[in-house]
Design an enzyme around this catalytic site. Structure first.
Site, PDB file in Angstrom:
ATOM      1  N   MET B  91       9.306  58.432 -39.093  1.00  0.00           N
ATOM      2  CA  MET B  91       8.828  57.066 -38.928  1.00  0.00           C
ATOM      3  C   MET B  91       7.337  56.987 -38.651  1.00  0.00           C
ATOM      4  O   MET B  91       6.869  56.054 -38.033  1.00  0.00           O
ATOM      5  CB  MET B  91       9.583  56.422 -37.780  1.00  0.00           C
ATOM      6  CG  MET B  91      11.047  56.266 -38.061  1.00  0.00           C
ATOM      7  SD  MET B  91      11.340  54.752 -38.939  1.00  0.00           S
ATOM      8  CE  MET B  91      10.662  53.623 -37.751  1.00  0.00           C
ATOM      9  N   ASP B 202      22.240  60.089 -34.482  1.00  0.00           N
ATOM     10  CA  ASP B 202      21.552  61.195 -35.150  1.00  0.00           C
ATOM     11  C   ASP B 202      21.389  62.360 -34.175  1.00  0.00           C
ATOM     12  O   ASP B 202      20.311  62.922 -34.028  1.00  0.00           O
ATOM     13  CB  ASP B 202      20.199  60.719 -35.686  1.00  0.00           C
ATOM     14  CG  ASP B 202      19.599  61.679 -36.708  1.00  0.00           C
ATOM     15  OD1 ASP B 202      20.349  62.533 -37.239  1.00  0.00           O
ATOM     16  OD2 ASP B 202      18.393  61.580 -36.978  1.00  0.00           O
TER      17      ASP B 202
END
Lengths: 195, 662
Positions: B91, B202
């Site tokens: 990100m 995750d």
């Protein structure tokens, strides 16, 4: 720390799949490819700066090719090379435009600075303005003529040769040449108008 | 302007450009008759084309390479001043930064601008990150701030100086106690998050970091889902926050639950599955589900049962059959057969741990001290270790007798010349120098790009070392150091291990192979007064900083990854092309700071280039330690590599060591 280590977990298989996914229009795949490609771009930039100092000229496309080979490690199917080139160009564009925008915003930033902003940045204000103007023009061009904006992206941000660009876009070399000169004229005029 | 109109204009433009410049005006006059706008458009475009020159002809990187390298160092984003780039993640870029208000260090993640321009995604990101920042648990990375400053979106979090569980698994053996402790720490953090309605989604070794003091931190809470397709919906009735994940198959899939692989709704039990995968991997050093491609892995996740722990090839896996039911219950493909909450898992873990300490108490007890004792020592500067190393090497080199090579007989020379290559001992002085120069280039290029032509003096220095080593080929009577032949033979079995360790750190394998060879330390564990010993000669404190205890310093399995890590760190400081790597080699010896200072000192000298050979050529300007000890280090390395890579030329009965690397 937020997951910056994830770049290590993109394997060759992953790379192939991500390249295909991105190529097929999944923009989210770019987020995953970004760190990996960024690392490669940094290493290209590194060599660029060094050779520049050594006074050698350098073929960007050769470096992008090498970067691909380094990543691909034989496992990635050769046809993915063009996906990789396309991704590299897109990532480079994002990085530079990002940087240019930050650079522009930074002028308005306040607070006590230990490092004068001009010294702290690798990008001049003029260059930042130029890149942002180019980005806006390129977006406009994309609306008129998608393919031409891609030719420019691949050539200018991806450093690809005319032949490689033709390869990636699956069009003839002749078409790339013509697209390139028309796009160049169009963009140049657009930027002049804006000045 | 409409696209159709543009195509009309372009056709005229292209036709005009195909004509000689002088004919263009009249061509336009004809073709645009009656369409003034068309004519103006085409005329201005042609003018632009003719004026554009090399506009955008040079790729952007030619101009902006520095931007990629220097990034945002020194820049202030809101109250944060960027100190150093830590890396890039899914990100955006992550930086080490200082919070100027509190003078504390933070990890600052800057979101890409293109991301911020997607308002739906941005909104989701902000709400998720804010929810996660409300989590308060010692094992969850603290989010200090989610904010925006002048159009730049960022997340500031606690800065963790440590390693991920993934790195730890690759670098060292974990004890059963460590594994259980790790799973418990993660599970207790998950319990808090789940209670707050947040699923991590995750969980994987790369998302779990261990601080130097042993405390674990889970990263990326509430952020994992942001790289997903933006169609998450809240489902009803289950009591769990759930999301559909159509199209989410990015990143590693090895830790993904069956429901994630299918793109179905997920709840807290997805985290339990992923934690089960991590547990299995830590125990067996294998992934329970994997395949050649992502698709194959997902098929395995959906359809296959992992091999039972009792069939594991790792000692740890075998030692813990009692954990099988826990693994099974985490990795149940049907969510309803899995632990319902992490609380249930924690209870089972606790019970099993008690069982284990009854049965194999001493074994666990012994390793427990390792968990805290072995891992807590802080990293100590390598410089001290390097000094010891110099002494060790210098000692070895100085006491080697300089034997004059035997003159070849006429018949031997003829025989060798008849073959493709000549024996080194039969070469003339000139041929030897040429041979050394050529081999140096070859080995340099194995260490990275940008090899440099050596000057005569540098070649002679390497040659002197080669001569000295070459004199030691053949049978040896000295059991203490061994002949060069014996050293290379001893090195052979370790080459694959070294190659794996060094390749994993992206360090040229050739360094890993020949660094220890020059130390002649394969058979004996050399020990100095400072405790430096073993294959790669570390100080115990330095070794501890890289996860190797004092007792393990002779263990090649432990030392090779540690040395690779150490050298990778020095490469990060000094550079990775073959010339910088010569500096890395001496930094192994003198530390990176010394290298930088010395280069700075010599910057004004003639023929300055940033490599070891400049230091050598100007050694009278450097300290005595360099002249006495360090100066021999790089030439010795090259000499060792030249011989080891060309055994036939030196009459050694071993293959070139680097060919054994795979």
């Amino acid at each position: 720390m937020l997951n910056f280590t994830s770049m290590k977990t993109v394997t060759a298989d992953n790379l192939t799949a991500l390249l295909v996914e991105w190529h097929e229009g999944d923009e989210a795949a770019l987020d995953r490819l970004m760190p990996l490609v960024y690392e490669q771009l940094r290493s290209i930039a590194h060599r660029y700066v060094r050779r520049e100092r050594d006074g050698h000229t350098l073929q960007t496309s050769a470096l992008v090719n090498e970067a691909y080979l380094r990543l691909a490690d034989q496992k990635v199917v050769w046809q993915n090379r063009s996906h990789f080139f396309a991704v590299t160009a897109r990532v480079m564009r994002h990085i530079l435009i990002d940087h240019a925008r930050r650079r522009r915003y930074a002028k308005h930033g306040g607070g006590a600075r230990q490092v004068p902003i001009e010294e702290a940045s690798a990008m001049s204000m003029e260059r930042a303005a130029e890149l942002i103007a180019l980005e806006e023009a390129l977006d406009e061009l994309a609306k008129l003529d998608q393919r031409k904006s891609r030719v420019v992206e691949l050539r200018y941000f991806g450093g690809l040769s005319l032949e490689e660009t033709a390869d990636v876009l699956k069009i003839s070399l002749m078409t790339v040449r013509r697209d390139w000169r028309a796009a160049k004229a169009w963009l140049y005029r657009r930027l002049k108008e804006a000045e | 302007m409409k696209a159709e109109r543009w195509h009309e204009i372009e056709t005229v433009l292209q036709d005009a450009l195909d004509r000689p410049p002088l004919e263009r005006a009249s061509f336009l006059q004809d073709v645009c008759a009656g369409d003034e706008e068309l004519k103006t458009e085409a005329t201005t475009l042609i003018a632009a084309y003719e004026e554009a020159g090399d506009f955008i002809e040079q790729p952007a990187i030619a101009q902006d390479a520095h931007v990629l390298l220097d990034d945002d160092i020194g820049r202030e984003i809101g109250p944060y001043r960027i100190i150093e780039r830590l890396g890039a993640g899914g990100m955006g870029e992550v930086y080490l930064a200082q919070d100027t208000r509190l003078s504390r260090l933070v990890a600052l993640k800057l979101l890409p601008v293109y991301f911020a321009s997607d308002s739906e995604r941005l909104r989701r990101f902000q709400s998720e990150a804010r929810a996660a920042s409300a989590l308060n648990h010692p094992n969850i990375l603290t989010i200090y701030e989610v904010g925006e400053s002048d159009g730049i979106y960022f997340i500031a979090t606690e800065f963790i100086d440590g390693k991920t569980i993934g790195e730890l698994m690759r670098e060292q053996e974990l004890s059963l106690e460590e594994v259980l402790d790790c799973v418990e720490q993660v599970a207790s953090a998950l319990a808090v998050a789940h209670a707050a309605g947040i699923v991590h989604r995750d969980i994987k070794p790369e998302n779990i970091m261990r601080r130097h003091d042993g405390l674990l931190k889970i990263l990326d809470f509430g952020i994992a889902k942001l790289s997903e397709a933006p169609d998450s919906v809240q489902s009803e009735g289950t009591g769990f926050p759930t999301h559909t994940e159509a199209g989410l198959v990015l990143g590693t899939v090895n830790y993904m639950s069956p429901e994630q692989a299918r793109g179905l709704a997920v709840d807290v039990r997805t985290d339990i599955w992923s934690l089960g995968v991590v547990l299995y991997e830590m125990l067996t050093k294998r992934l329970p589900f994997s395949g050649a491609t992502r698709m194959d892995t997902m098929v395995a996740i959906l359809d296959r049962q992992p091999a039972p722990l009792s069939q594991s090839t790792s000692e740890l896996g075998l030692s813990a059959p009692v954990l099988q039911p826990i693994v099974d219950k985490c990795l149940c493909k049907d969510v309803s057969g899995r632990y319902r909450t992490v609380g249930d898992l924690l209870e089972d873990l606790k019970r099993t741990r008690e069982q284990l300490s009854d049965k194999v108490g001493p074994a666990i007890g012994r390793r427990t001290s390792g968990w805290t004792g072995r891992l807590s020592p802080r990293f100590v500067s390598a410089t001290l270790g390097a000094v010891v190393l110099v002494i060790a090497i210098a000692g070895t080199l100085l006491y080697w007798p300089a034997v004059v090579p035997r003159q070849p007989s006429a018949s031997e020379t003829a025989e060798a010349t008849a073959k493709a290559g000549k024996l080194y001992s039969q070469m003339s002085e000139r041929e030897r120098l040429d041979f050394v120069a050529e081999q140096e280039q070859r080995i340099s290029s194995m260490m990275g790009d940008r090899p440099v032509k050596l000057d005569e003096k540098a070649v002679r220095v390497i040659k002197a070392r080669v001569d000295r080593y070459a004199a030691r080929t053949g049978p040896s009577t000295d059991p203490e150091t061994g002949s060069t032949t014996a050293v290379y033979e001893r090195a052979q079995p370790y080459v694959p291990l070294i190659a794996r360790s060094f390749a994993a750190r992206k360090v040229p394998v050739i360094i890993g192979i020949y660094l220890p060879v020059i130390e002649s330390a394969y058979h004996h564990c050399y020990e100095s007064a400072l405790g430096s010993k073993g294959l790669y000669q570390f100080l115990p404190s330095t070794a501890a900083g890289y996860g190797v205890s004092r007792e393990e310093m002779c263990d090649v399995e432990k030392m090779a990854p540690a040395a690779a890590h150490y050298i990778a760190d020095r490469m990060a400081e000094l550079g990775e092309d073959s010339q910088s790597v010569t500096l890395v080699l001496i930094s192994y010896n003198r530390g990176a700071e010394w290298v930088r200072d010395s280069l700075r000192q010599l910057r004004g000298t003639e023929n300055y280039s940033r490599n070891f050979w400049t230091l050598l050529a100007n050694q009278e300007k450097l300290d005595e330690g360099f002249r006495r000890e360090t100066a021999g280090y790089v030439p010795s390395f090259f000499a060792a590599a030249i011989i080891g890579e060309n055994p036939e030329v030196f009459g050694l009965p071993t293959p070139p060591l680097s060919t054994l690397a795979d």
